[in-house]
Write a protein that holds these residues in place. Structure first.
Motif, short mmCIF file in Angstrom:
data_model
loop_
_atom_site.label_atom_id
_atom_site.label_comp_id
_atom_site.label_asym_id
_atom_site.label_seq_id
_atom_site.Cartn_x
_atom_site.Cartn_y
_atom_site.Cartn_z
N PHE A 121 0.84 -1.19 0.00
CA PHE A 121 0.00 0.00 0.00
C PHE A 121 0.87 1.24 0.00
CE2 PHE A 121 -4.34 1.44 0.66
CZ PHE A 121 -5.08 0.32 0.36
N GLY A 122 0.95 1.91 -1.16
CA GLY A 122 1.73 3.13 -1.24
C GLY A 122 0.90 4.34 -0.86
N GLY A 123 1.56 5.43 -0.56
CA GLY A 123 0.84 6.66 -0.19
C GLY A 123 0.18 6.53 1.17
N SER A 156 10.53 2.55 3.53
CA SER A 156 10.39 1.69 4.70
C SER A 156 10.53 0.21 4.39
CB SER A 156 9.04 1.94 5.38
OG SER A 156 8.96 3.27 5.87
N GLY A 157 10.62 -0.15 3.11
CA GLY A 157 10.85 -1.55 2.76
C GLY A 157 9.59 -2.37 2.55
N LYS A 158 8.52 -1.73 2.08
CA LYS A 158 7.26 -2.46 1.89
C LYS A 158 7.39 -3.53 0.81
CE LYS A 158 4.77 1.22 0.97
NZ LYS A 158 5.73 2.35 1.14
N MET A 159 7.96 -3.16 -0.33
CA MET A 159 8.07 -4.12 -1.43
C MET A 159 8.97 -5.28 -1.04
SD MET A 159 9.51 -3.64 -5.32
CE MET A 159 8.12 -2.67 -5.90
N ALA A 160 10.10 -4.99 -0.41
CA ALA A 160 11.02 -6.05 0.00
C ALA A 160 10.35 -6.99 1.01
CB ALA A 160 12.28 -5.44 0.61
N THR A 161 9.50 -6.44 1.86
CA THR A 161 8.76 -7.26 2.82
C THR A 161 7.85 -8.23 2.09
OG1 THR A 161 8.83 -5.56 4.55
CG2 THR A 161 7.08 -7.21 4.70
N CYS A 162 7.15 -7.74 1.08
CA CYS A 162 6.26 -8.61 0.30
C CYS A 162 7.05 -9.71 -0.42
CB CYS A 162 5.48 -7.78 -0.72
SG CYS A 162 4.30 -6.61 0.00
N LEU A 163 8.18 -9.35 -1.02
CA LEU A 163 9.00 -10.34 -1.73
C LEU A 163 9.53 -11.39 -0.78
CD1 LEU A 163 11.01 -8.01 -4.16
CD2 LEU A 163 9.06 -9.48 -4.71
N TYR A 183 1.50 -11.11 -5.15
CA TYR A 183 1.84 -9.73 -4.78
C TYR A 183 1.12 -8.77 -5.72
CZ TYR A 183 4.60 -5.41 -5.11
OH TYR A 183 4.99 -4.10 -5.18
N ALA A 184 0.65 -7.66 -5.16
CA ALA A 184 0.10 -6.57 -5.97
C ALA A 184 0.43 -5.25 -5.28
CB ALA A 184 -1.41 -6.73 -6.14
N LYS A 185 0.25 -4.20 -6.03
CA LYS A 185 0.63 -2.88 -5.52
C LYS A 185 -0.56 -1.93 -5.66
CE LYS A 185 4.38 0.46 -5.72
NZ LYS A 185 5.75 0.71 -6.18
#
Length: 494
Positions: free
Chosen positions: A34-36, A181-188, A203-205
């Protein structure tokens, strides 16, 4: 009445349905980056009139039974006491604030993950604090060569070294107090660990901006560039989407640049990449809910102008370099934006020239422009606020809302007993005085009842406002801009 350009109810319905579909696509388990801002998304509400600032969290509430929230925070940000500029609180305190808000909305917060953890003392103290509060915590570590060294990243020494976050719900929303903050890396990391455990997941964004199915130079998308001028984000046509489908879609540079790496990581983890483009990864339906493009274009141009003035003020204050100002001038050029599009700018400057003192102006919902000037007892913001309430309430200029018999003793109190050098009342003090006057003055009470009508009005001032005035006007929902100039020649301004 402010014109509406966005159908919020349609957005809530279609966005929820799109996310449900994506969960089904991956066998019932989805990590959604979740961006933004999840709530208080005032940028979106300004450029898409009709969009409610809490729309995204309300959408999640519709999926409440399926949602689990994981909050990611960069351990390095804890160590350096990184502060959210809009709230003035540190990222670690904001994590606690977010947990309280999510719980208050009936959403389940499963855990907090500290990313890029290297044993920082402040991070350890925060972990202990969270554990004491009964919040599950996990650690993720820096990965040498991230994100380019795919073989190492997708290994037991890379993503495999991270703690596996235990989750129980089909939709895991990964959010954070701020960018980096590392959101994408957390999902991966979760995808890797799920694969090792034989769990099917995806995964989705979710990013509201740029809106993928609006033109590249649409004012709404240009307003996003204006909002991120300090981050060097640039909107661009997604070349992967164009190649795969023969259709243009708008994305931004960071997602486009990282997609080949993400695709390789997906292939390494799951055998294939489920997406053909970075746009495919998104689930944003905002573009389908615009019902009046003209209204949204006009609102976005006003937002670009405000962002320009904000950047100029931050340059004056030493909070930023001149690079964002240069970029914003370019965006203004592309969106055909000049100060003339906001009637308050010209009106404020004319008032200041006529009175020889700082002034302000505001565009009311009916398009009428009111002004306010600095006096012995009132600052420009306070005077403008009272004049706006008078106009909205149909109260003539000849009538006093707050008598001089009330104003003057308050001014003396400030200077003689409280040590202030400036006797003039700030906006919060004026509202207090107005409330007291309303006990005996029906006009003051009537004026006070007009406060909700100020939400969404544009105001401009010929000098930088005090922090007190700026915050109060923001709380009233007024969109404020200022000339990059101080009222005095002092070096210290507070």
């Amino acid at each position: 009445m402010t014109a509406i350009g966005f159908d919020n109810q349609k957005y809530l319905a279609t966005q929820s349905e799109q996310i449900r579909r994506r969960i089904g696509q991956f066998g019932g388990k989805l990590y959604l980056e979740f961006g933004g801002k999840l709530f208080d998304d005032y940028h979106a509400s300004r450029v898409l009139p009709g969009f409610e600032p809490d729309s995204k969290v309300r959408m999640l509430q519709q999926l409440r039974d399926d949602v689990e929230i994981v909050i990611a925070i960069n351990a390095a940000d804890i160590e350096k006491n990184k502060v959210r500029g809009d709230l003035g609180i540190t990222y670690d305190d904001d994590v606690l604030r977010l947990i309280d808000i999510f719980r208050g909305l009936g959403l389940f917060v499963g855990s907090v993950v500290l990313t890029r953890y290297t044993g920082q003392a402040a991070a350890d103290a925060f972990l202990q604090r969270l554990t004491t509060l009964g919040i599950r915590c996990y650690r993720h570590y820096p990965i040498p060569g991230y994100p380019s060294d795919v073989p190492y990243i997708v290994s037991d020494e890379g993503l495999g070294k991270n703690d596996y976050i235990e989750t129980t719900h089909p939709l895991v929303v990964v959010t954070a107090p701020g960018p980096g903050s590392g959101k994408m890396a957390t999902c991966l990391s979760q995808l890797y660990h799920d694969y090792k455990r034989g769990i099917t997941s995806g995964y989705a964004k979710f990013e509201t901006f740029p809106i993928w199915n609006l033109p590249l130079k649409h004012p709404v998308n240009l307003a996003y560039e204006a909002a991120t001028a300090d981050l060097n984000d640039v909107n661009m046509i997604d070349p992967f989407h164009l190649e795969a489908y023969g259709k243009t879609a708008v994305n931004y540079n960071r997602d486009v640049e990282i997609f080949p790496v993400l695709s390789a990581i997906f292939e390494k983890i799951q055998g294939r990449c489920p997406y053909k483009s970075p746009t495919d990864m998104g689930v944003n339906m905002a573009g389908n809910c615009i019902v009046d493009d003209t209204v949204c274009c006009a609102a976005s141009r006003q937002e670009i102008l405000r962002r320009y003035y904000t950047a100029c003020v931050e340059l004056l204050q030493g909070k930023a370099t001149d690079e964002p100002v240069r970029k914003l001038k370019l965006v203004m050029n592309q969106a055909d934006v000049t100060p003339a599009i906001c009637p308050a700018v010209e009106a404020a400057n004319e008032k200041a020239a006529a009175t020889g003192a700082p002034a302000g102006a505001m565009v009311l919902p009916d398009g009428h422009v009111v002004t306010g000037r600095t006096s012995d007892t009132l600052g420009a913001a306070s005077a403008l606020l009272l004049n706006a309430l008078k106009s909205l309430g149909g109260i003539g200029d000849q009538f006093e809302l707050i008598s001089q018999q009330v104003l003057e003793p308050v001014c003396r109190l400030k200077t003689q007993y409280l040590g202030h050098k400036n006797p003039r009342l700030h906006t919060d003090e004026v509202l207090m005085a107005l409330t007291i006057s309303a006990l005996t003055n029906p006009l003051a009470e009537h004026a006070q009842q007009q406060l909700p009508k100020l939400k969404g009005c544009d105001a401009h001032f010929t000098v930088v406002l005090s922090e007190v005035d700026a915050k109060l006007l923001k709380r009233l929902g007024i969109n404020v801009s200022c000339e990059p100039k101080y009222e005095t020649k002092k070096l210290y301004h507070k």
